[in-house]
Scaffold this active site. Structure first.
Site, PDB file in Angstrom:
ATOM      1  CB  CYS A   2     -49.462  39.684  -3.101  1.00 42.99           C
ATOM      2  SG  CYS A   2     -49.737  40.043  -4.829  1.00 42.99           S
ATOM      3  NE  ARG A  27     -45.421  37.169   0.649  1.00 42.14           N
ATOM      4  CZ  ARG A  27     -45.554  35.856   0.721  1.00 42.14           C
ATOM      5  NH1 ARG A  27     -44.837  35.180   1.589  1.00 42.14           N
ATOM      6  NH2 ARG A  27     -46.394  35.216  -0.049  1.00 42.14           N
ATOM      7  CD1 TRP A  75     -43.384  40.956  -7.523  1.00 40.98           C
ATOM      8  CD2 TRP A  75     -44.672  39.533  -8.683  1.00 40.98           C
ATOM      9  NE1 TRP A  75     -42.606  40.379  -8.504  1.00 40.98           N
ATOM     10  CE2 TRP A  75     -43.354  39.506  -9.221  1.00 40.98           C
ATOM     11  CE3 TRP A  75     -45.636  38.712  -9.251  1.00 40.98           C
ATOM     12  CZ2 TRP A  75     -42.996  38.690 -10.290  1.00 40.98           C
ATOM     13  CZ3 TRP A  75     -45.277  37.905 -10.327  1.00 40.98           C
ATOM     14  CH2 TRP A  75     -43.973  37.906 -10.835  1.00 40.98           C
ATOM     15  CG  ASN A  99     -50.373  36.007  -2.336  1.00 42.93           C
ATOM     16  OD1 ASN A  99     -50.027  36.078  -3.516  1.00 42.93           O
ATOM     17  ND2 ASN A  99     -49.712  35.312  -1.427  1.00 42.93           N
ATOM     18  N   GLY A 100     -52.503  35.805  -5.042  1.00 44.61           N
ATOM     19  CA  GLY A 100     -52.841  34.659  -5.886  1.00 44.61           C
ATOM     20  C   GLY A 100     -53.323  35.138  -7.235  1.00 44.61           C
ATOM     21  CD  GLU A 481     -27.873  29.637  -6.525  1.00 47.31           C
ATOM     22  OE1 GLU A 481     -28.679  29.287  -7.412  1.00 47.31           O
ATOM     23  OE2 GLU A 481     -28.188  30.426  -5.613  1.00 47.31           O
ATOM     24  CE  LYS A 485     -28.322  33.593  -5.676  1.00 49.47           C
ATOM     25  NZ  LYS A 485     -29.426  33.105  -5.113  1.00 49.47           N
ATOM     26  CD  GLU A 488     -31.693  35.497  -7.572  1.00 51.07           C
ATOM     27  OE1 GLU A 488     -32.780  35.096  -7.178  1.00 51.07           O
ATOM     28  OE2 GLU A 488     -30.614  35.144  -7.042  1.00 51.07           O
ATOM     29  CG  HIS A 504     -19.170  23.388 -29.153  1.00 46.53           C
ATOM     30  ND1 HIS A 504     -18.565  22.849 -30.270  1.00 46.53           N
ATOM     31  CD2 HIS A 504     -18.701  22.667 -28.108  1.00 46.53           C
ATOM     32  CE1 HIS A 504     -17.798  21.836 -29.920  1.00 46.53           C
ATOM     33  NE2 HIS A 504     -17.861  21.709 -28.595  1.00 46.53           N
ATOM     34  CE  LYS A 603     -36.212  34.181   0.486  1.00 47.53           C
ATOM     35  NZ  LYS A 603     -34.985  33.844  -0.230  1.00 47.53           N
TER      36      LYS A 603
HETATM   37  C1  G6P Z   1     -38.149  32.705  -6.538  1.00 45.05           C
HETATM   38  C2  G6P Z   1     -36.959  33.248  -5.780  1.00 45.05           C
HETATM   39  C3  G6P Z   1     -35.744  32.333  -5.983  1.00 45.05           C
HETATM   40  C4  G6P Z   1     -36.094  30.922  -5.563  1.00 45.05           C
HETATM   41  C5  G6P Z   1     -37.313  30.398  -6.330  1.00 45.05           C
HETATM   42  C6  G6P Z   1     -37.816  29.091  -5.757  1.00 45.05           C
HETATM   43  O1  G6P Z   1     -37.970  32.855  -7.898  1.00 45.05           O
HETATM   44  O2  G6P Z   1     -36.656  34.553  -6.213  1.00 45.05           O
HETATM   45  O3  G6P Z   1     -34.669  32.803  -5.193  1.00 45.05           O
HETATM   46  O4  G6P Z   1     -34.989  30.093  -5.769  1.00 45.05           O
HETATM   47  O5  G6P Z   1     -38.391  31.333  -6.233  1.00 45.05           O
HETATM   48  O6  G6P Z   1     -38.299  29.319  -4.464  1.00 45.05           O
HETATM   49  P1  G6P Z   1     -38.513  28.207  -3.372  1.00 45.05           P
HETATM   50  O7  G6P Z   1     -39.136  28.917  -2.211  1.00 45.05           O
HETATM   51  O8  G6P Z   1     -39.416  27.182  -3.975  1.00 45.05           O
HETATM   52  O9  G6P Z   1     -37.173  27.635  -3.052  1.00 45.05           O
END
Ligand code: G6P
Length: 608
Positions: A2, A27, A75, A99-100, A481, A485, A488, A504, A603
């Site tokens: 949020c 966000r 959110w 937010n929270g 990673e 990507k 996501e 396996h 985010k």
């Molecule tokens: C969310 C984001 C990710 C990020 C993760 C940790 O899930 O979508 O891209 O890696 O949070 O976020 P931080 O701000 O702690 O790196």
């Protein structure tokens, strides 16, 4: 997660709120709303979906006219995304955004219902509006403080009272909130980008503090009612307005990918200005007592931790465990003397990472933090904080913050190795020299010619359903990673596998035309990885090989190759991930995905 904005000044609040919400879109959200003091009351407008839906609604119903208001991007946590569940929420004289998560909302709701209150949403938030209204008898600060005193969980709240049309109130616990200080106008916001085009000056609101805003002034109180404004530091955001804009790129993700030569420079260079003896000395004066590092993080930051583990164990021979923060916090982790917990977080506000930090500190374990957002909770609460200086990262899918986190972990590896004498000064110089070349090497992976290659390869993924990435050692971590990507942003199901483990079980999924990215940058493991790549190729997999320049020549075990400029094997992950990020980006574009705002993602994840 949020986003909150609030405005009080002389301009039309609806315009400022909509602009601010636009800046917080990164966000992640699924509905939005605003409330403005308009005529003789508070007018609320909200809509499920993107901000454009709210814009449409404002056009249809007429924009609320007024100069004080609050806005929110939601959110969903409690209750589906819908108009009714969108914020702001109102009850009686109170309208607020949140937010929270209010963890005890059900019992609070039941007690309010037993007093005859009725609720118009399924949210946890609405209960706070009821509570504040219940306690309100002319003293707004008192009502807010009493109400939040009954709340368990996390909150950042922006609050308006119907009978106080010139003021906004803000309070927080474990969810981020800042107060922007302008000339004849003041703001509340979840994050700096929302206010940056109006002011650079802001206060970080701490727990147990209440902000009261009029257009002329901001006053901060502690929960005993003392005015503490004079004691609070007025911060200045040094981000450019342009840094939080797209700057001609179609998406923030692409812009941030292209910023990496500069952001890596900023992450690496300052640590070497005082020679090898100066690496991280200011941030971490003494490493002598360290026997084990426990890296704790979420998402991509955790993947950065996997690469940190490879480098630290290889160079410094210090054992490193890497833990997912949401698991760590409930695992009753075994921590003891000689352990240091390293929390990695771009935002510095991720709820699970923050809880892990507090847990470690509570056990008397020193905590280092590697953070991007200056002044964030994790940055402030850690014993030692190293900033990565990547600037604002707006795209949900992290790119530049990830490579900078890894770069900082490499400096930590070098420092630990030097302190322990596990590398000679000469060898350390060689590694340092190559680290300083990383920006230049990454730039070489982003030339027009290279981008055309990534585009061509990404176009092959249009109709695909599954995708695999394989690699060994650090290349497996790069794959983790890379797979994040691809999932996501392109919604393509993707799994990263340790190359030797594929046979396996998972190799049963490799059939004709299934794309497989094979990463082979660590020369000590290349031969072994090549055998595994051949296993994939033999089963019809479509192999894209990611390898150092020259390695692919004359070979027939792959279909396409992404060749990388060579550096120390240890540092190759940073060079390798950038093309994979770009490839994931174009895969998403060709599959018609909303790259900067992927579905369901946020985010900054400020709830558990
Ligand atoms: C969310 C984001 C990710 C990020 C993760 C940790 O899930 O979508 O891209 O890696 O949070 O976020 P931080 O701000 O702690 O790196």
């Amino acid at each position: 997660m949020c986003g909150i904005v609030g405005y009080t000044g002389d301009k039309q609040a609806a315009d400022i709120l909509m602009e601010g919400l636009g800046k917080l879109e990164y966000r992640g959200y699924d509905s939005a709303g605003i409330a403005v003091f308009s005529g003789d009351g508070i007018r609320v407008e909200k809509a499920k979906g993107r901000l454009s839906n709210l814009e449409e609604r404002l056009k249809k119903n007429g924009k609320p006219v007024g100069t004080v208001g609050i806005g929110h991007t939601r959110w969903a946590t409690h209750g589906e995304p819908s108009d009714a569940n969108s914020h702001p929420h109102s009850h009686g004289r109170v309208t607020l955004v949140h937010n929270g998560i209010i963890e005890n909302y059900l019992s609070l709701k039941q007690s309010m219902e037993s007093m005859g209150n009725t609720f118009s949403s399924e949210t946890d938030t609405e209960v706070v509006a009821h509570l504040i209204d219940y306690y309100y008898s002319g003293d707004p600060a008192d009502a807010i403080i009493r109400a939040v005193g009954r709340v368990e969980g996390s909150y950042a709240l922006g609050v308006m009272f119907e009978d106080i049309p010139d003021k906004l109130f803000a309070v927080r616990k474990d969810s981020p909130l800042i107060v922007g200080v302008g000339e004849g106008e003041n703001f509340i916001a979840s994050d700096v980008p929302a206010i940056l085009s109006h002011t650079r000056r802001y206060y970080l609101i701490d727990q147990q503090e209440l902000a009261v805003l009029t257009k002329e002034r901001v006053t901060l109180y502690d929960f005993s009612g003392n005015d503490i404004t004079a004691e609070k530091e007025l911060m200045t955001a040094d981000w450019d307005v342009e840094a939080a804009e797209k700057g001609g790129y179609p998406h923030f993700m692409l812009k941030e990918i292209h910023e990496q030569p500069q952001t890596l420079e900023r992450a690496i260079q300052p640590h070497f200005v005082n020679g090898l003896g100066g690496i991280l000395k200011e941030e971490i004066p003494d490493t002598s007592g360290i026997r084990r590092l426990v890296i704790v993080a979420c998402g991509s930051a955790m993947n950065a931790g996997l690469l940190g583990k490879c480098a630290i164990e290889r160079l410094a021979r210090v054992p490193v465990d890497v833990c997912i923060a949401s698991e760590f916090r409930y695992a009753n982790p075994i921590l003891g003397e000689g352990d240091v917990v390293v929390v990695i977080s771009q935002s510095g506000e991720t709820a699970d990472s923050l809880a892990a930090l507090r847990l470690a500190k509570g056990k008397g374990i020193p905590v280092y933090a590697i953070v991007n957002v200056v002044g964030s909770s994790i940055a402030r609460e850690a014993d030692h904080t190293v900033y990565i200086w990547a600037g604002p990262e707006i795209a949900v899918a992290t790119t530049k913050a990830f490579t900078s986190q890894v770069a900082v972990l490499y400096t930590l590896a070098l420092r630990l190795a030097l302190d322990r004498g596990t590398v000679s000064a000469e060898r350390a110089e060689e590694i340092a020299k190559e680290m300083k070349r990383l920006p230049e090497l990454v730039a070489k992976t982003l030339t027009d010619e290279k981008i055309a290659l990534y585009q061509r390869l990404a176009s092959l993924n249009r109709g695909k359903h599954d995708f695999f990435i394989i690699g060994r050692g650090q290349d497996y971590a790069v794959g983790c990673e890379g797979s994040m990507k691809i999932k996501e942003v392109s919604y393509l199901h993707c799994e990263s596998y340790a190359a030797g483990e594929l046979k396996h079980g998972t190799i049963s999924l490799i059939t004709e035309g299934v794309p497989c990215l094979a990463i082979a940058t660590d020369r000590s493991l290349v031969e072994k990885t090549v055998s595994n790549i051949k296993e994939v190729k033999a089963r019809g997999g479509q192999v894209v090989l990611v390898c150092p320049e020259g390695m692919a020549q004359g070979q027939d075990f792959y279909d396409y190759a992404i060749e990388l400029p060579q550096t120390e094997d240890l540092l190759m992950p940073i060079v390798a991930i950038v093309p994979i990020q770009t490839y994931a980006y174009y895969t998403a574009v060709y599959r018609g995905c909303d790259v900067d705002k992927p579905r369901n993602l946020a985010k900054s994840v400020t709830v558990e």
